[in-house]
Design a protein around this motif. Structure first.
Motif, PDB file in Angstrom:
ATOM      1  N   LEU A  35      38.161  63.057  46.954  1.00 48.11           N
ATOM      2  CA  LEU A  35      37.745  64.448  47.138  1.00 48.11           C
ATOM      3  C   LEU A  35      36.361  64.540  47.787  1.00 48.11           C
ATOM      4  CD1 LEU A  35      38.951  65.983  43.746  1.00 48.11           C
ATOM      5  CD2 LEU A  35      39.944  66.364  46.015  1.00 48.11           C
ATOM      6  N   GLN A  36      35.524  63.521  47.577  1.00 46.97           N
ATOM      7  CA  GLN A  36      34.185  63.503  48.167  1.00 46.97           C
ATOM      8  C   GLN A  36      34.176  62.941  49.594  1.00 46.97           C
ATOM      9  OE1 GLN A  36      31.203  64.666  46.749  1.00 46.97           O
ATOM     10  NE2 GLN A  36      32.674  65.606  45.343  1.00 46.97           N
ATOM     11  N   GLY A  37      35.371  62.577  50.097  1.00 48.46           N
ATOM     12  CA  GLY A  37      35.459  62.097  51.468  1.00 48.46           C
ATOM     13  C   GLY A  37      35.191  60.621  51.645  1.00 48.46           C
ATOM     14  N   PHE A  38      35.461  59.818  50.602  1.00 48.01           N
ATOM     15  CA  PHE A  38      35.231  58.376  50.674  1.00 48.01           C
ATOM     16  C   PHE A  38      36.551  57.615  50.641  1.00 48.01           C
ATOM     17  CE2 PHE A  38      31.051  59.754  49.409  1.00 48.01           C
ATOM     18  CZ  PHE A  38      30.191  58.837  50.009  1.00 48.01           C
ATOM     19  N   ASN A  39      36.589  56.514  51.380  1.00 45.79           N
ATOM     20  CA  ASN A  39      37.715  55.600  51.372  1.00 45.79           C
ATOM     21  C   ASN A  39      37.299  54.314  50.669  1.00 45.79           C
ATOM     22  OD1 ASN A  39      40.348  54.634  52.183  1.00 45.79           O
ATOM     23  ND2 ASN A  39      39.294  53.325  53.660  1.00 45.79           N
ATOM     24  N   ILE A  40      38.196  53.729  49.875  1.00 50.65           N
ATOM     25  CA  ILE A  40      37.902  52.483  49.166  1.00 50.65           C
ATOM     26  C   ILE A  40      38.132  51.302  50.103  1.00 50.65           C
ATOM     27  CG2 ILE A  40      38.593  50.960  47.270  1.00 50.65           C
ATOM     28  CD1 ILE A  40      39.329  53.450  45.664  1.00 50.65           C
ATOM     29  N   ARG A  41      37.061  50.533  50.352  1.00 49.21           N
ATOM     30  CA  ARG A  41      37.175  49.351  51.202  1.00 49.21           C
ATOM     31  C   ARG A  41      37.395  48.077  50.404  1.00 49.21           C
ATOM     32  NH1 ARG A  41      32.245  48.731  55.020  1.00 49.21           N
ATOM     33  NH2 ARG A  41      33.246  46.682  55.122  1.00 49.21           N
ATOM     34  N   GLU A  42      36.867  48.041  49.204  1.00 48.26           N
ATOM     35  CA  GLU A  42      36.992  46.843  48.360  1.00 48.26           C
ATOM     36  C   GLU A  42      36.897  47.286  46.903  1.00 48.26           C
ATOM     37  OE1 GLU A  42      34.180  43.062  47.152  1.00 48.26           O
ATOM     38  OE2 GLU A  42      34.085  43.780  49.216  1.00 48.26           O
ATOM     39  N   SER A  43      37.723  46.722  46.045  1.00 46.32           N
ATOM     40  CA  SER A  43      37.649  47.100  44.638  1.00 46.32           C
ATOM     41  C   SER A  43      38.092  45.946  43.756  1.00 46.32           C
ATOM     42  CB  SER A  43      38.525  48.327  44.350  1.00 46.32           C
ATOM     43  OG  SER A  43      38.283  48.824  43.043  1.00 46.32           O
ATOM     44  N   SER A  44      37.350  45.721  42.676  1.00 43.54           N
ATOM     45  CA  SER A  44      37.689  44.683  41.701  1.00 43.54           C
ATOM     46  C   SER A  44      37.570  45.272  40.313  1.00 43.54           C
ATOM     47  CB  SER A  44      36.747  43.480  41.840  1.00 43.54           C
ATOM     48  OG  SER A  44      36.784  42.941  43.140  1.00 43.54           O
ATOM     49  N   GLN A  45      38.434  44.841  39.413  1.00 42.48           N
ATOM     50  CA  GLN A  45      38.391  45.352  38.046  1.00 42.48           C
ATOM     51  C   GLN A  45      38.803  44.267  37.056  1.00 42.48           C
ATOM     52  OE1 GLN A  45      41.304  48.338  39.364  1.00 42.48           O
ATOM     53  NE2 GLN A  45      42.486  47.844  37.506  1.00 42.48           N
ATOM     54  N   PHE A  46      38.368  44.437  35.825  1.00 39.45           N
ATOM     55  CA  PHE A  46      38.624  43.433  34.797  1.00 39.45           C
ATOM     56  C   PHE A  46      38.553  44.082  33.426  1.00 39.45           C
ATOM     57  CE2 PHE A  46      36.604  40.522  31.687  1.00 39.45           C
ATOM     58  CZ  PHE A  46      37.626  39.594  31.558  1.00 39.45           C
ATOM     59  N   GLU A  47      39.482  43.687  32.565  1.00 36.79           N
ATOM     60  CA  GLU A  47      39.431  44.123  31.170  1.00 36.79           C
ATOM     61  C   GLU A  47      39.171  42.923  30.280  1.00 36.79           C
ATOM     62  OE1 GLU A  47      42.082  45.639  27.397  1.00 36.79           O
ATOM     63  OE2 GLU A  47      43.056  45.144  29.292  1.00 36.79           O
ATOM     64  N   ASP A  48      38.122  42.994  29.467  1.00 42.48           N
ATOM     65  CA  ASP A  48      37.853  41.970  28.460  1.00 42.48           C
ATOM     66  C   ASP A  48      38.741  42.292  27.266  1.00 42.48           C
ATOM     67  OD1 ASP A  48      36.894  40.351  26.409  1.00 42.48           O
ATOM     68  OD2 ASP A  48      34.806  40.501  27.082  1.00 42.48           O
ATOM     69  N   VAL A  49      39.814  41.508  27.107  1.00 48.62           N
ATOM     70  CA  VAL A  49      40.791  41.831  26.076  1.00 48.62           C
ATOM     71  C   VAL A  49      40.229  41.652  24.671  1.00 48.62           C
ATOM     72  CG1 VAL A  49      42.781  41.329  27.543  1.00 48.62           C
ATOM     73  CG2 VAL A  49      41.744  39.487  26.200  1.00 48.62           C
ATOM     74  N   SER A  50      39.172  40.842  24.531  1.00 41.75           N
ATOM     75  CA  SER A  50      38.608  40.620  23.204  1.00 41.75           C
ATOM     76  C   SER A  50      37.760  41.795  22.736  1.00 41.75           C
ATOM     77  CB  SER A  50      37.759  39.340  23.196  1.00 41.75           C
ATOM     78  OG  SER A  50      36.646  39.460  24.071  1.00 41.75           O
ATOM     79  N   THR A  51      37.172  42.520  23.679  1.00 46.02           N
ATOM     80  CA  THR A  51      36.311  43.659  23.313  1.00 46.02           C
ATOM     81  C   THR A  51      36.899  44.989  23.767  1.00 46.02           C
ATOM     82  OG1 THR A  51      35.033  43.507  25.373  1.00 46.02           O
ATOM     83  CG2 THR A  51      34.255  42.210  23.488  1.00 46.02           C
ATOM     84  N   ARG A  52      37.996  44.946  24.520  1.00 46.70           N
ATOM     85  CA  ARG A  52      38.606  46.146  25.091  1.00 46.70           C
ATOM     86  C   ARG A  52      37.619  46.896  25.975  1.00 46.70           C
ATOM     87  NH1 ARG A  52      43.772  46.140  25.343  1.00 46.70           N
ATOM     88  NH2 ARG A  52      43.804  48.430  25.391  1.00 46.70           N
ATOM     89  N   ARG A  53      36.802  46.124  26.693  1.00 49.16           N
ATOM     90  CA  ARG A  53      35.817  46.699  27.607  1.00 49.16           C
ATOM     91  C   ARG A  53      36.330  46.552  29.032  1.00 49.16           C
ATOM     92  NH1 ARG A  53      31.646  50.289  26.696  1.00 49.16           N
ATOM     93  NH2 ARG A  53      29.995  50.024  28.262  1.00 49.16           N
ATOM     94  N   PHE A  54      36.157  47.608  29.838  1.00 46.32           N
ATOM     95  CA  PHE A  54      36.674  47.636  31.201  1.00 46.32           C
ATOM     96  C   PHE A  54      35.510  47.582  32.186  1.00 46.32           C
ATOM     97  CE2 PHE A  54      38.042  49.938  35.053  1.00 46.32           C
ATOM     98  CZ  PHE A  54      39.199  49.237  35.367  1.00 46.32           C
ATOM     99  N   PHE A  55      35.666  46.782  33.246  1.00 53.49           N
ATOM    100  CA  PHE A  55      34.618  46.596  34.247  1.00 53.49           C
ATOM    101  C   PHE A  55      35.201  46.832  35.642  1.00 53.49           C
ATOM    102  CE2 PHE A  55      33.747  44.039  30.588  1.00 53.49           C
ATOM    103  CZ  PHE A  55      32.391  44.158  30.368  1.00 53.49           C
ATOM    104  N   MET A  56      34.389  47.458  36.501  1.00 54.50           N
ATOM    105  CA  MET A  56      34.885  47.740  37.851  1.00 54.50           C
ATOM    106  C   MET A  56      33.730  47.777  38.848  1.00 54.50           C
ATOM    107  SD  MET A  56      37.423  50.841  38.992  1.00 54.50           S
ATOM    108  CE  MET A  56      37.989  51.038  40.684  1.00 54.50           C
ATOM    109  N   ARG A  57      33.983  47.244  40.038  1.00 54.36           N
ATOM    110  CA  ARG A  57      33.054  47.339  41.173  1.00 54.36           C
ATOM    111  C   ARG A  57      33.850  47.783  42.384  1.00 54.36           C
ATOM    112  NH1 ARG A  57      31.915  44.848  45.935  1.00 54.36           N
ATOM    113  NH2 ARG A  57      29.716  44.714  46.601  1.00 54.36           N
ATOM    114  N   THR A  58      33.334  48.792  43.094  1.00 59.12           N
ATOM    115  CA  THR A  58      34.054  49.357  44.227  1.00 59.12           C
ATOM    116  C   THR A  58      33.096  49.611  45.383  1.00 59.12           C
ATOM    117  OG1 THR A  58      35.624  50.465  42.744  1.00 59.12           O
ATOM    118  CG2 THR A  58      35.529  51.248  44.997  1.00 59.12           C
ATOM    119  N   LEU A  59      33.509  49.211  46.579  1.00 61.46           N
ATOM    120  CA  LEU A  59      32.778  49.509  47.805  1.00 61.46           C
ATOM    121  C   LEU A  59      33.476  50.673  48.492  1.00 61.46           C
ATOM    122  CD1 LEU A  59      30.657  48.872  50.002  1.00 61.46           C
ATOM    123  CD2 LEU A  59      32.284  47.213  50.952  1.00 61.46           C
TER     124      LEU A  59
END
Length: 293
Positions: A35-59
């Protein structure tokens, strides 16, 4: 939440965040930036199953021309609040300003300066501080300001304040300890939390303290290595960013182990600085999540 200079007009953004894992996070982020006019060029994500914590980095790349970073941050705030994110949104073109601390060994310093000069290391090295003058000619050759800050046990508080003063005056974002053979005080470690990287000349958590390669030699190790980690008040216990190992044998002398180790140290430290500068490192308690492709 962090953004650098939020008054910037930006064409590319890097978003990194962590939050408790729950449905809809990725969809909400992608929808908001679409909606802000951005396209995703690169994206990585990870869930730490032991803590149920979610991590993400996006260009993200704007397809509608330069955007106000402040406006994009304001729009994203609702999504961040909804998922209680710890987040950072930065201009991808803005380089991390780095101050390097070194003592008498220059292999890591030279590798960082060379990577920076070649344009491979995406940082702006704003200066070098040292408790010795040995590295001054090298810094002058690279055209980098050199700050000689001698230290004794009695002058340590004043000398550490000088380091902070240099960081402030040069607007440095990160302090890199490139074989700086002084133990930082607890107070300085706390002030630089998440903003200081150290290279340790062994494969942590083993062989801590002085003469690690000699300790390794005495134990007859078959692998030696190096560890880059964030600096904390607990000596050599900070979150690990990168490590490497090299195979050795009974035939190697302690001196040969040192030389092999120095090569590893230089490579490992440059990788850690690069990944930090590219906002690829996210803290996960005492550990890190590193989206290094």
């Amino acid at each position: 939440m962090s953004a650098g200079s939020s008054s910037n007009k930006v064409s590319e953004l890097i978003l990194k965040f962590s939050c408790d894992d729950q449905p809809g996070i990725v969809a909400s982020v992608a929808s908001l930036f679409s909606l802000q006019g951005f396209n995703i060029r690169e994206s990585s994500q990870f869930e730490d199953v032991s803590t149920r914590r979610f991590f993400m980095r996006t260009l993200l790349e704007s397809v509608e021309g330069p955007k106000s970073l402040a406006d994009v941050m304001s729009a994203f705030q609702s999504v961040a609040d909804r998922y209680k994110m710890t987040w950072e949104l930065t201009d991808a073109a803005e380089k991390t300003k780095v101050l390097i601390a070194v003592s008498q060994w220059g292999h890591c310093l030279d590798n960082l300066l060379n990577g920076w000069k070649r344009g491979y290391l995406p940082v702006d090295i704003v200066g070098v501080v040292s408790n010795h003058e040995v590295m001054k000619p090298l810094c002058e050759w690279y055209g980098v300001p050199f700050h000689y800050l001698p230290v004794t046990a009695d002058t340590k508080p004043q000398q550490e304040q000088q380091i902070l003063d240099v960081m402030d005056s040069s607007e440095a974002d990160l302090l890199v300890l490139a074989r700086y053979m002084q133990i930082l005080s607890d107070d300085l470690c706390k002030k630089l939390e998440g903003r200081a990287i150290n290279i340790h000349h062994s494969f942590l958590p083993g062989f801590k303290g002085a003469r690690p390669y000699h300790q390794a030699y005495e134990r007859g190790v078959k692998l030696i290595g190096a560890t880059a980690h964030y600096v904390t008040a607990e000596l050599d216990e900070g979150p690990i960013i990168e490590q490497a190992v090299e195979r050795v044998s009974h035939a190697n002398t302690p001196e040969e182990l040192v030389e092999i180790g120095r090569d590893s140290e230089a490579v490992v430290l440059q990788r850690a600085v690069r990944w930090h500068a590219e906002r690829r490192v996210l803290l996960n308690g005492k550990k890190t999540v590193v989206f290094n492709r």
